[in-house]
Write a protein that holds these residues in place. Structure first.
Motif, PDB file in Angstrom:
ATOM      1  N   LEU A 137      24.857  35.626  15.818  1.00 25.06           N
ATOM      2  CA  LEU A 137      23.649  35.359  16.599  1.00 25.06           C
ATOM      3  C   LEU A 137      22.696  36.547  16.519  1.00 25.06           C
ATOM      4  O   LEU A 137      23.126  37.707  16.499  1.00 25.06           O
ATOM      5  CB  LEU A 137      24.010  35.098  18.065  1.00 25.06           C
ATOM      6  N   SER A 138      21.422  36.222  16.503  1.00 22.07           N
ATOM      7  CA  SER A 138      20.423  37.282  16.583  1.00 22.07           C
ATOM      8  C   SER A 138      20.376  37.807  18.016  1.00 22.07           C
ATOM      9  O   SER A 138      21.001  37.260  18.924  1.00 22.07           O
ATOM     10  CB  SER A 138      19.049  36.737  16.176  1.00 22.07           C
ATOM     11  N   GLU A 139      19.616  38.875  18.238  1.00 25.00           N
ATOM     12  CA  GLU A 139      19.548  39.466  19.575  1.00 25.00           C
ATOM     13  C   GLU A 139      18.989  38.476  20.586  1.00 25.00           C
ATOM     14  O   GLU A 139      19.495  38.359  21.704  1.00 25.00           O
ATOM     15  CB  GLU A 139      18.677  40.731  19.535  1.00 25.00           C
ATOM     16  N   SER A 140      17.962  37.750  20.201  1.00 20.69           N
ATOM     17  CA  SER A 140      17.371  36.777  21.124  1.00 20.69           C
ATOM     18  C   SER A 140      18.308  35.592  21.352  1.00 20.69           C
ATOM     19  O   SER A 140      18.426  35.074  22.469  1.00 20.69           O
ATOM     20  CB  SER A 140      16.021  36.289  20.596  1.00 20.69           C
ATOM     21  N   GLU A 141      18.991  35.152  20.281  1.00 22.73           N
ATOM     22  CA  GLU A 141      19.932  34.031  20.408  1.00 22.73           C
ATOM     23  C   GLU A 141      21.126  34.402  21.289  1.00 22.73           C
ATOM     24  O   GLU A 141      21.666  33.555  22.017  1.00 22.73           O
ATOM     25  CB  GLU A 141      20.439  33.599  19.030  1.00 22.73           C
ATOM     26  N   SER A 142      21.536  35.672  21.248  1.00 23.87           N
ATOM     27  CA  SER A 142      22.703  36.118  22.020  1.00 23.87           C
ATOM     28  C   SER A 142      22.488  35.973  23.524  1.00 23.87           C
ATOM     29  O   SER A 142      23.434  35.746  24.278  1.00 23.87           O
ATOM     30  CB  SER A 142      23.022  37.578  21.688  1.00 23.87           C
ATOM     31  N   GLN A 143      21.236  36.115  23.964  1.00 17.88           N
ATOM     32  CA  GLN A 143      20.954  36.009  25.392  1.00 17.88           C
ATOM     33  C   GLN A 143      21.340  34.629  25.926  1.00 17.88           C
ATOM     34  O   GLN A 143      21.750  34.489  27.070  1.00 17.88           O
ATOM     35  CB  GLN A 143      19.470  36.285  25.650  1.00 17.88           C
ATOM     36  N   ILE A 144      21.192  33.625  25.084  1.00 11.57           N
ATOM     37  CA  ILE A 144      21.550  32.257  25.484  1.00 11.57           C
ATOM     38  C   ILE A 144      22.959  31.902  25.003  1.00 11.57           C
ATOM     39  O   ILE A 144      23.743  31.299  25.726  1.00 11.57           O
ATOM     40  CB  ILE A 144      20.537  31.238  24.915  1.00 11.57           C
TER      41      ILE A 144
ATOM     42  N   THR B 240      25.721  33.793  23.954  1.00 11.13           N
ATOM     43  CA  THR B 240      26.937  34.551  24.240  1.00 11.13           C
ATOM     44  C   THR B 240      27.782  33.931  25.347  1.00 11.13           C
ATOM     45  O   THR B 240      28.993  33.738  25.173  1.00 11.13           O
ATOM     46  CB  THR B 240      26.596  36.018  24.577  1.00 11.13           C
ATOM     47  N   PRO B 241      27.199  33.597  26.519  1.00 12.54           N
ATOM     48  CA  PRO B 241      28.040  32.977  27.563  1.00 12.54           C
ATOM     49  C   PRO B 241      28.597  31.616  27.153  1.00 12.54           C
ATOM     50  O   PRO B 241      29.699  31.236  27.556  1.00 12.54           O
ATOM     51  CB  PRO B 241      27.097  32.866  28.769  1.00 12.54           C
ATOM     52  N   ILE B 242      27.853  30.890  26.325  1.00 13.97           N
ATOM     53  CA  ILE B 242      28.335  29.586  25.855  1.00 13.97           C
ATOM     54  C   ILE B 242      29.534  29.773  24.931  1.00 13.97           C
ATOM     55  O   ILE B 242      30.561  29.094  25.061  1.00 13.97           O
ATOM     56  CB  ILE B 242      27.208  28.820  25.133  1.00 13.97           C
ATOM     57  N   LEU B 243      29.405  30.715  23.996  1.00 12.79           N
ATOM     58  CA  LEU B 243      30.507  30.995  23.078  1.00 12.79           C
ATOM     59  C   LEU B 243      31.735  31.504  23.829  1.00 12.79           C
ATOM     60  O   LEU B 243      32.874  31.192  23.462  1.00 12.79           O
ATOM     61  CB  LEU B 243      30.072  32.023  22.029  1.00 12.79           C
ATOM     62  N   ARG B 244      31.498  32.293  24.879  1.00  9.62           N
ATOM     63  CA  ARG B 244      32.618  32.805  25.672  1.00  9.62           C
ATOM     64  C   ARG B 244      33.406  31.657  26.287  1.00  9.62           C
ATOM     65  O   ARG B 244      34.637  31.658  26.294  1.00  9.62           O
ATOM     66  CB  ARG B 244      32.096  33.739  26.765  1.00  9.62           C
ATOM     67  N   GLU B 245      32.707  30.642  26.809  1.00 12.99           N
ATOM     68  CA  GLU B 245      33.379  29.483  27.403  1.00 12.99           C
ATOM     69  C   GLU B 245      34.120  28.675  26.346  1.00 12.99           C
ATOM     70  O   GLU B 245      35.249  28.215  26.562  1.00 12.99           O
ATOM     71  CB  GLU B 245      32.350  28.589  28.113  1.00 12.99           C
ATOM     72  N   ILE B 246      33.475  28.495  25.195  1.00 10.52           N
ATOM     73  CA  ILE B 246      34.123  27.745  24.108  1.00 10.52           C
ATOM     74  C   ILE B 246      35.405  28.446  23.671  1.00 10.52           C
ATOM     75  O   ILE B 246      36.457  27.808  23.497  1.00 10.52           O
ATOM     76  CB  ILE B 246      33.155  27.585  22.915  1.00 10.52           C
ATOM     77  N   HIS B 247      35.330  29.757  23.499  1.00 14.72           N
ATOM     78  CA  HIS B 247      36.508  30.524  23.093  1.00 14.72           C
ATOM     79  C   HIS B 247      37.615  30.422  24.140  1.00 14.72           C
ATOM     80  O   HIS B 247      38.806  30.317  23.793  1.00 14.72           O
ATOM     81  CB  HIS B 247      36.142  31.991  22.873  1.00 14.72           C
TER      82      HIS B 247
END
Length: 231
Positions: A17-24, A26-33
């Motif tokens: 993810l780019s820096e701007s994409e990470s703001q949205i 990262t928490p989604i990926l954390r839940e998926i993981h």
């Protein structure tokens, strides 16, 4: 969604993810993981994510329900489960207990109606209702932590102490007589298997949860027998 749990875990682990994409993202990926990690931990890494719930074994469905609860992160909840170990192989029973411990350790209470020895021995507190069934039941005949319960006169405690046991048969029937043979059985997790079912015997189909037991017994043998009977 056509990926298996393992394949999806690898896919999301490699998402960049780019820096701007990470703001949205990262928490989604954390839940998926978190969800995928738990499904892997309870041994469901081989399931495809788009697999229909109706095709799952009882043990697989039970562990998925527990995965959703552990993954929710709820605290202060009382969970009541009725015979959660039904249909589970011994290997999967350990994984079920680990899921129950995870729920408890998050600050929840877990109340389980159970007959499985391993589950009873792992409990923090045990209650036995009895002493018999029907009119002879309805009373607490043993309770306490494991050592207290084991010292009681409860029927289950007598079996756990080895004072009572279920006798094994001294003779077994021969399985060399007439039999039904199936060839190329393929359904859900079954992979083109051949199978011989001896007639006039007590036959047990066993294996870990999701190995294809119900698919063999109900979706193949029973279903084919029904079809031929109707024809």
């Amino acid at each position: 969604s056509a990926m298996t749990v393992d394949e999806a875990h690898t896919f999301f682990s490699n998402v960049q993810l780019s820096e701007s994409e990470s703001q949205i993202g990262t928490p989604i990926l954390r839940e998926i993981h978190a969800r995928l990690d738990f499904l892997r931990h309870v041994g469901l890494n081989y399931l495809q994510i788009d697999r229909s719930a109706a095709t799952l074994s009882g043990g697989e469905a039970q562990r998925i329900r527990l995965a959703s609860q552990v993954g929710s992160g709820l605290q202060g909840v009382t969970y009541v489960l009725d015979d959660p170990s039904i249909g589970l192989h011994g290997r999967d029973q350990t994984r079920l207990l680990e899921a129950l411990f995870a729920l408890r350790d998050r600050g929840n209470s877990v109340l389980v109606v159970e007959h499985d020895t391993e589950t009873i021995m792992a409990a923090d507190y045990i209650l036995e209702v009895g002493p018999g069934a029907g009119r002879e039941g309805g009373r607490i005949v043993g309770e306490g932590a494991l050592d207290q319960f084991m010292a009681s006169n409860a029927l289950t405690a007598q079996y756990l102490r080895g004072e009572r046991a279920i006798a094994m048969p001294s003779q077994r029937r021969e399985t060399t007589g007439p039999a039904i043979t199936l060839y190329g059985a393929t359904e859900n997790n079954l992979k083109n298997v051949d199978f011989r079912l001896p007639l006039g015997t007590f036959t047990v189909v066993t294996g870990v949860s999701g190995s294809g037991k119900s698919s063999l017994a109900f979706d193949t043998i029973f279903a084919e027998g029904q079809r031929r009977y109707v024809e």
